[in-house]
Design a protein around this motif. Structure first.
Motif, short mmCIF file in Angstrom:
data_model
loop_
_atom_site.label_atom_id
_atom_site.label_comp_id
_atom_site.label_asym_id
_atom_site.label_seq_id
_atom_site.Cartn_x
_atom_site.Cartn_y
_atom_site.Cartn_z
N ALA A 1 0.84 -1.12 0.21
CA ALA A 1 -0.11 0.17 -0.09
C ALA A 1 0.90 1.12 -0.07
O ALA A 1 0.50 2.14 -0.60
CB ALA A 1 -1.03 0.06 1.27
N ARG A 2 1.91 1.53 0.74
CA ARG A 2 2.87 2.40 0.94
C ARG A 2 3.47 2.64 -0.38
O ARG A 2 3.71 3.55 -1.05
CB ARG A 2 3.80 2.07 2.06
N GLU A 3 3.96 1.50 -1.06
CA GLU A 3 4.75 1.65 -2.52
C GLU A 3 3.51 2.18 -3.71
O GLU A 3 4.12 2.84 -4.40
CB GLU A 3 5.41 0.25 -2.72
N LEU A 4 2.51 1.74 -3.60
CA LEU A 4 1.39 1.97 -4.39
C LEU A 4 1.20 3.56 -4.33
O LEU A 4 0.76 4.26 -5.32
CB LEU A 4 0.13 1.14 -4.49
N GLN A 5 1.03 4.02 -2.86
CA GLN A 5 0.62 5.28 -2.78
C GLN A 5 1.79 6.26 -3.15
O GLN A 5 1.62 7.43 -3.75
CB GLN A 5 0.42 5.48 -1.04
N TYR A 6 2.90 5.93 -2.88
CA TYR A 6 4.25 6.73 -3.29
C TYR A 6 4.19 6.87 -5.05
O TYR A 6 4.37 7.88 -5.34
CB TYR A 6 5.50 5.94 -2.94
N LYS A 7 3.76 5.78 -5.86
CA LYS A 7 3.84 5.84 -7.00
C LYS A 7 2.67 6.77 -7.66
O LYS A 7 2.79 7.41 -8.56
CB LYS A 7 3.31 4.48 -7.77
N GLU A 8 1.56 6.79 -6.79
CA GLU A 8 0.49 7.53 -7.42
C GLU A 8 0.75 9.14 -7.09
O GLU A 8 0.41 9.90 -7.80
CB GLU A 8 -0.76 7.38 -6.59
N LEU A 9 1.47 9.08 -6.04
CA LEU A 9 1.77 10.63 -5.44
C LEU A 9 2.89 11.21 -6.55
O LEU A 9 2.73 12.37 -7.22
CB LEU A 9 2.39 10.72 -4.30
N LEU A 10 3.85 10.25 -7.03
CA LEU A 10 4.71 10.69 -7.99
C LEU A 10 4.28 10.91 -9.21
O LEU A 10 4.55 11.97 -9.92
CB LEU A 10 5.83 9.56 -8.01
N ALA A 11 3.43 10.10 -9.58
CA ALA A 11 2.76 10.37 -10.78
C ALA A 11 1.78 11.76 -10.88
O ALA A 11 1.76 12.27 -12.01
CB ALA A 11 1.84 9.26 -11.17
N GLN A 12 1.16 11.94 -9.88
CA GLN A 12 0.23 13.08 -9.77
C GLN A 12 1.34 14.40 -9.79
O GLN A 12 0.91 15.44 -10.58
CB GLN A 12 -0.20 13.19 -8.47
N GLU A 13 2.36 14.43 -9.04
CA GLU A 13 3.21 15.53 -9.01
C GLU A 13 3.75 15.78 -10.63
O GLU A 13 3.89 16.85 -10.99
CB GLU A 13 4.58 15.22 -8.14
N VAL A 14 4.11 14.78 -11.36
CA VAL A 14 4.56 14.93 -12.76
C VAL A 14 3.51 15.49 -13.65
O VAL A 14 3.54 16.25 -14.42
CB VAL A 14 5.12 13.54 -13.21
N ALA A 15 2.32 15.09 -13.37
CA ALA A 15 1.22 15.46 -14.48
C ALA A 15 0.91 16.76 -13.73
O ALA A 15 0.34 17.85 -14.83
CB ALA A 15 -0.04 14.49 -14.14
N GLU A 16 0.82 17.36 -12.80
CA GLU A 16 0.47 18.75 -12.33
C GLU A 16 1.62 19.70 -12.56
O GLU A 16 1.71 21.11 -12.12
CB GLU A 16 0.07 18.69 -10.72
N SER A 17 2.96 19.17 -12.65
CA SER A 17 4.31 20.04 -12.91
C SER A 17 4.11 21.09 -14.09
O SER A 17 3.66 20.67 -15.06
CB SER A 17 5.49 19.24 -12.85
N ASP A 18 4.85 22.18 -14.17
CA ASP A 18 4.77 22.88 -15.29
C ASP A 18 6.29 22.86 -16.22
O ASP A 18 6.48 23.66 -17.06
CB ASP A 18 4.75 24.73 -14.49
N PHE A 19 6.59 21.40 -15.79
CA PHE A 19 8.01 21.40 -16.39
C PHE A 19 7.65 21.47 -18.21
O PHE A 19 6.86 20.77 -18.58
CB PHE A 19 8.45 20.13 -16.15
N SER A 20 8.58 21.95 -18.75
CA SER A 20 8.65 22.10 -20.22
C SER A 20 9.93 22.02 -20.74
O SER A 20 10.69 22.92 -20.45
CB SER A 20 8.04 23.31 -20.63
N TRP A 21 10.34 21.19 -21.75
CA TRP A 21 11.68 21.13 -22.51
C TRP A 21 11.85 22.44 -23.13
O TRP A 21 12.73 22.91 -23.45
CB TRP A 21 11.55 20.19 -23.37
N ASP A 22 10.49 23.09 -23.86
CA ASP A 22 10.91 24.33 -24.80
C ASP A 22 11.14 25.43 -24.02
O ASP A 22 12.05 26.42 -24.06
CB ASP A 22 9.49 24.64 -25.30
N GLU A 23 10.56 25.32 -22.55
CA GLU A 23 11.12 26.59 -21.57
C GLU A 23 12.48 26.42 -21.21
O GLU A 23 13.13 27.33 -21.17
CB GLU A 23 10.14 26.47 -20.43
#
Length: 363
Positions: free
Chosen positions: A319-341
Motif C-alpha cells: 500500500a505504501r509503495e502504491l501510494q508513493y507511485k500515485e503521488l509521484l505520477a500526480q506530481e509529474v502530471a501537475e508540474s509546469d515542466f517544459s523542455w521548450d522553456e
C-alpha cells in the motif's frame, strides 16, 4: 489396431500404426460389431484368425482422426470473423474472483483473478510457491466459487502434513493425479475439468506433462498441445457449467533459472508471475512479482512470509509503495515542466540541433 468409420453400406477400419485399410460390408455379420465399437469409441483388433475384439481408446486415436477430418474441410475466411456483439458474453462472467486479500489489488486493476485468464507462476525451489498459491486458491474458494487443485507432485500424505499449519485447506477439492497412473490420466483430467470450475491450480505443469506422457504413451509436444487446448477451451466456458475457467499453473525452473516448457506457455498466458527470495535464499523474505500482466501492473512486488502460524501478505508495504507511485505520477502530471522553456532559457532550440561555431582569433 483400427478406428472405425461407419456408413450405411460399409464399415471402414482405419489402421492406427500403418497398414492396409479394411472394408467390411453391411451384409457381413462383423458390421454390427464394428458399428457398436464406433458408437462406443472403442478400437478394433483383428486376430490372425479374423476374429474381432475391441479395446478402450486410451491414447485418443478417435480424437486425432476427427481433428484430421476437421482440418481437411474447406475453409471460408469469413467464418473466422466475428464481433463482440455476436459473442454476447454475459457481464456476470466478467466479475473478478476475489481472494479478499491485498493480493486482489496486486493481481489486477479490477481486483482479483479475472475469469478466463491464465497465470503461470515460476520460482525458486523451496520459496513456497505451492503454499502461497494454495492459500490464494482457498481465498477464492471461501467466497463460494468452484475451485480445484490438481496435484501431480504431492500425495495425500504430503497434503496431510500441510494441514497442521493450514487446516482450512481440508475443504479444497483435490485431484491427486498419481492415483491414476495405472490408466491414461488424460481422460480423468478432461472429465474432472469438464465439470466446470472458476479457478484451477495445477502443481506443476512439468509433472502433469510427464505423468500423462508416460502413462498414455504420448510425446511431450502432444501432451503440451493437449494441456494448452484444454485450458483455452475452458477459458471460453466450454464445460458443463459454462464457466470461464481461470488457470493458475506452477512451472518448474531449470538450473539456469528458465522455466521448463516451450514458448507457447509464455505466449498464451495472461500473466507471468515470478516468486522468489528477496535477498539470499532462505532469508525469510519472499515476494511475488509480475514480469507480464495483461490484467494489471508489472514490476511491483508483493512480499509475504511463511511461518508456523501460516502465510501472511505484507499489504502495508504494498500500500505504501502504491501510494508513493500515485503521488509521484500526480506530481509529474501537475508540474509546469517544459523542455521548450528549458531550451529558451539556455538559448537553445528544442526542434533544431546545436552546432559548434568558431570565431577568428585576433592577433
Amino acid at each position: 489396431m483400427y478406428t472405425v468409420k461407419i456408413t450405411p453400406k460399409k464399415a471402414t477400419l482405419l489402421p492406427i500404426n500403418g497398414g492396409k485399410t479394411v472394408i467390411i460390408k453391411s451384409s457381413d455379420k462383423r458390421y454390427t460389431k464394428a458399428m457398436a465399437a464406433r458408437n462406443a469409441k472403442r478400437l478394433v483388433n483383428i486376430t490372425p484368425s479374423g476374429r474381432f475384439t475391441t479395446s478402450k481408446d486410451y491414447h485418443g486415436a478417435y480424437d486425432e482422426v476427427q481433428s484430421t477430418i476437421t482440418k481437411q474441410k474447406k475453409f471460408n475466411p469469413l467464418d473466422a470473423i466475428t464481433t463482440m456483439q455476436k459473442l454476447n458474453i454475459d457481464a456476470d462472467s466478467l466479475e473478478p474472483l476475489s481472494t479478499d486479500t491485498i493480493f486482489d489489488k496486486f493481481m489486477s486493476n479490477e481486483g482479483g483473478f479475472l475469469p478466463g485468464t491464465n497465470v503461470m507462476a515460476a520460482g525458486a525451489p523451496g520459496v513456497g510457491k505451492t503454499t502461497l498459491l494454495l492459500e490464494l486458491l482457498y481465498g477464492v474458494h471461501k467466497q463460494g466459487k468452484r475451485t480445484l487443485f490438481i496435484s501431480a507432485e504431492m500425495s495425500e500424505m504430503d497434503m496431510a502434513r500441510y494441514m497442521k499449519r493450514f487446516p482450512h485447506w481440508a475443504e479444497l477439492p483435490i485431484l491427486f493425479l498419481n492415483n491414476f497412473t495405472d490408466q491414461c490420466p488424460k481422460s480423468i483430467v478432461e472429465g474432472v475439468i469438464n465439470e466446470g470450475f472458476d479457478l484451477i491450480l495445477t502443481d506443476s505443469y512439468t509433472e502433469v506433462n510427464d505423468t500423462v506422457k508416460e502413462a498414455c504413451n504420448l510425446t511431450r509436444s502432444k501432451v503440451e498441445k493437449w494441456f494448452l487446448d484444454l485450458m483455452i477451451d475452458n477459458n471460453k466456458g466450454n464445460n458443463n457449467h459454462k464457466i470461464h475457467t481461470t488457470f493458475v499453473t506452477i512451472l518448474q525452473l531449470s538450473k539456469g533459472g528458465t522455466f521448463v516448457g516451450s514458448n507457447k506457455l509464455k505466449h498464451m498466458t495472461s500473466a507471468m508471475m515470478d516468486i522468489n527470495w528477496d535477498g539470499g535464499e532462505n532469508s525469510g523474505t519472499r515476494y511475488m512479482e509480475f514480469s507480464k500482466n495483461r490484467c494489471g501492473n508489472v514490476g511491483q512486488k508483493l512480499h509475504y512470509t511463511i511461518s508456523n502460524e501460516g502465510l501472511s501478505l505484507d499489504g502495508d508495504r504494498l500500500a505504501r509503495e502504491l501510494q508513493y507511485k500515485e503521488l509521484l505520477a500526480q506530481e509529474v502530471a501537475e508540474s509546469d515542466f517544459s523542455w521548450d522553456e528549458i531550451f529558451s532559457k539556455t538559448g537553445g532550440d528544442s526542434n533544431q540541433s546545436t552546432e559548434a561555431t568558431s570565431e577568428p582569433i585576433e592577433a
